[in-house]
Design a protein around this motif. Structure first.
Motif, short mmCIF file in Angstrom:
data_model
loop_
_atom_site.label_atom_id
_atom_site.label_comp_id
_atom_site.label_asym_id
_atom_site.label_seq_id
_atom_site.Cartn_x
_atom_site.Cartn_y
_atom_site.Cartn_z
N ARG A 1 0.88 -1.23 -0.04
CA ARG A 1 0.10 0.31 0.15
C ARG A 1 0.81 1.37 0.01
NH1 ARG A 1 -4.52 1.71 4.74
NH2 ARG A 1 -4.90 3.74 3.80
N TYR A 2 1.97 1.35 0.80
CA TYR A 2 2.60 2.52 0.97
C TYR A 2 4.14 2.53 0.08
CZ TYR A 2 -0.53 3.01 4.91
OH TYR A 2 -1.61 3.05 5.74
N VAL A 3 4.53 1.41 -0.42
CA VAL A 3 5.62 1.56 -1.37
C VAL A 3 5.33 1.17 -2.68
CG1 VAL A 3 8.01 0.46 -1.62
CG2 VAL A 3 6.96 1.11 0.46
N THR A 4 4.59 0.07 -2.96
CA THR A 4 4.58 -0.24 -4.46
C THR A 4 3.41 0.30 -5.09
OG1 THR A 4 4.68 -2.49 -3.40
CG2 THR A 4 3.81 -2.34 -5.69
N LEU A 5 2.41 0.63 -4.38
CA LEU A 5 1.18 1.48 -5.08
C LEU A 5 1.55 2.80 -5.60
CD1 LEU A 5 -2.31 0.54 -3.54
CD2 LEU A 5 -1.39 -0.08 -5.96
N PRO A 6 2.05 3.57 -4.62
CA PRO A 6 2.68 4.95 -5.07
C PRO A 6 3.62 4.88 -6.27
CG PRO A 6 2.79 4.88 -2.74
CD PRO A 6 2.41 3.27 -3.23
N VAL A 7 4.55 3.78 -6.37
CA VAL A 7 5.36 3.81 -7.37
C VAL A 7 4.72 3.46 -8.86
CG1 VAL A 7 7.37 2.61 -8.35
CG2 VAL A 7 7.34 3.29 -5.95
N LEU A 8 3.93 2.57 -8.61
CA LEU A 8 2.97 2.08 -9.84
C LEU A 8 2.06 2.89 -10.00
CD1 LEU A 8 3.09 -1.94 -9.20
CD2 LEU A 8 4.49 -0.55 -10.60
N LYS A 9 1.62 4.12 -9.51
CA LYS A 9 0.50 4.80 -9.62
C LYS A 9 0.20 5.48 -11.13
CE LYS A 9 -2.24 9.06 -8.21
NZ LYS A 9 -2.29 10.03 -7.24
N PRO A 10 1.18 6.03 -11.72
CA PRO A 10 1.30 6.31 -13.19
C PRO A 10 0.79 5.51 -14.17
CG PRO A 10 3.25 7.24 -12.04
CD PRO A 10 2.42 6.39 -11.00
N ILE A 11 1.34 4.04 -13.78
CA ILE A 11 0.99 2.83 -14.61
C ILE A 11 -0.33 2.25 -14.68
CG2 ILE A 11 1.97 0.70 -15.32
CD1 ILE A 11 4.45 1.27 -14.49
N ILE A 12 -0.65 2.32 -13.45
CA ILE A 12 -2.11 1.91 -13.13
C ILE A 12 -3.12 2.79 -13.56
CG2 ILE A 12 -3.62 1.40 -11.12
CD1 ILE A 12 -1.36 0.59 -9.38
N VAL A 13 -2.95 4.19 -13.49
CA VAL A 13 -3.83 5.09 -14.01
C VAL A 13 -3.81 5.19 -15.52
CG1 VAL A 13 -4.31 7.54 -14.43
CG2 VAL A 13 -3.75 6.73 -12.32
N MET A 14 -2.85 4.72 -16.12
CA MET A 14 -2.70 4.71 -17.64
C MET A 14 -3.47 3.60 -17.94
SD MET A 14 0.53 4.30 -19.92
CE MET A 14 0.91 2.44 -19.46
N LEU A 15 -3.18 2.30 -17.52
CA LEU A 15 -3.59 0.99 -17.84
C LEU A 15 -5.30 0.93 -17.45
CD1 LEU A 15 -1.18 -1.52 -16.39
CD2 LEU A 15 -1.78 -1.05 -18.79
N THR A 16 -5.80 1.58 -16.51
CA THR A 16 -7.23 1.68 -16.22
C THR A 16 -7.85 2.66 -17.38
OG1 THR A 16 -6.87 1.82 -13.80
CG2 THR A 16 -8.85 2.38 -14.23
N THR A 17 -7.09 3.73 -17.58
CA THR A 17 -7.95 4.61 -18.88
C THR A 17 -7.94 3.86 -19.95
OG1 THR A 17 -6.80 6.55 -17.67
CG2 THR A 17 -7.49 6.92 -19.70
#
Length: 328
Positions: free
Chosen positions: A238-254
């Motif tokens: 939650r506090y390490v992996t997700l913040p680093v992957l946030k740009p990729i997650i937003v891009m994939l979700t979009t």
């Protein structure tokens, strides 16, 4: 003492220090004239192809949506007439259209959520398996991703067939479960759930491969520091992996929202080319109005409304891509 001895000796000024040598300046690179035009010249062939392949159909779509255009106009018996916003008024005033919009949004939302959750879970598991198993799973993912949609849809039709379906046979082996002869497409929700499963199956490989590449960029030092501070597996994620992957997650979700809102072949082929009203989504509904009812203008209006609905999602995607470019 003589007068010559009483004279004060002249003071000799100290020698001047040589100025420090000038620092080495980087050589100036002379930019050739017309350098700003070079990228546009290189992009010109691609932009021309895009204008021909996508620009003309889009312009034709906009033109048709403001006209009365049916079979008579198609065959040249009558000229196309401009009707202004009448087609849009009919579409927006039709309750069936809004039912299709809600069904499409619910379908796309469910497919996106399942795709991202399953894709993240598989990507995290790939970080914990051995090298040869990771290579094998990646080969399987790429093979399933490269399967044509028509082939995948035909396979799913067989898997969920009411008489010969493998899925019904497997469920029937559970104690107290009898699914032989069950028709999954007798009701809209069950049939759309099967089609959603097909869409998720086709989208998960891309998400897994992209997230796996992103997970390699998560600093191991941060994960180790979080564990030393007492964080468990969920805390590290939650506090390490997700913040680093946030740009990729937003891009994939979009991207997933855009793709799942535009689902067509899965529904069309699964229902044998004639989707029932409870299976209609925006793309199949637009096709139905244009090529079944033969009202090409109204079908174009529905397609244009769909494009406008997706423009907001595209704006989010472009904004995220620009943010990623600025970070890099």
């Amino acid at each position: 003492m003589s007068a010559a001895d009483t004279t004060t000796p002249a003071k000799v000024p100290p020698p001047r220090q040589a100025p420090p040598p000038p620092a080495d300046e980087p050589p100036r690179v002379s930019r050739p004239s017309g350098g700003a035009a070079v990228p546009w010249l290189l992009l010109a062939p691609c932009l021309l192809i895009l204008a021909l392949v996508m620009g003309y159909p889009l312009a034709r779509l906009v033109t048709l949506s403001f006209q009365r255009f049916g079979q008579s106009q198609l065959w040249g018996f009558q000229p196309a007439e401009s009707v202004g916003f009448d087609n849009f008024a009919k579409v927006l005033g039709d309750g069936e259209f809004w039912t299709v919009v809600v069904r499409t949004i619910v379908f796309a939302a469910g497919a996106v959520v399942f795709t991202m959750v399953i894709g993240m879970a598989i990507a995290l598991l790939l970080q914990r398996v051995s090298g040869w198993l990771k290579v094998l799973i990646n080969i399987v993912l790429v093979a399933s991703w490269g399967m044509p949609v028509i082939v995948a849809t035909t396979v799913f039709k067989w898997l969920f067939d009411s008489d010969y379906g493998v899925f019904n046979a497997l469920l029937s082996k559970l104690p107290g479960v009898e699914m032989i002869g069950h028709n999954w497409f007798a009701s809209g929700p069950e049939g759309l759930a099967v089609i959603m499963l097909l869409v998720v199956w086709g989208a998960v490989p891309f998400v897994v491969i992209t997230l796996s590449a992103g997970l390699t960029q998560v600093p191991k030092e941060l994960e180790e520091a979080a564990r030393l501070d007492g964080a468990g597996s969920w805390g590290v994620f939650r506090y390490v992996t997700l913040p680093v992957l946030k740009p990729i997650i937003v891009m994939l979700t979009t991207l997933s929202v855009i793709w799942d809102m535009g689902v067509f072949p899965q529904v069309f082929v699964m229902r044998g080319g004639h989707p029932e009203p409870e299976f209609q989504v925006l793309n199949t509904y637009s096709y139905d109005r244009a090529f079944v009812v033969n009202d090409y203008a109204q079908g174009s209006a529905i397609a244009l409304i769909t494009v406008l609905l997706l423009l907001g999602v595209v704006a989010v995607y472009m904004r995220q891509m620009l943010k990623i470019g600025e970070v890099e």
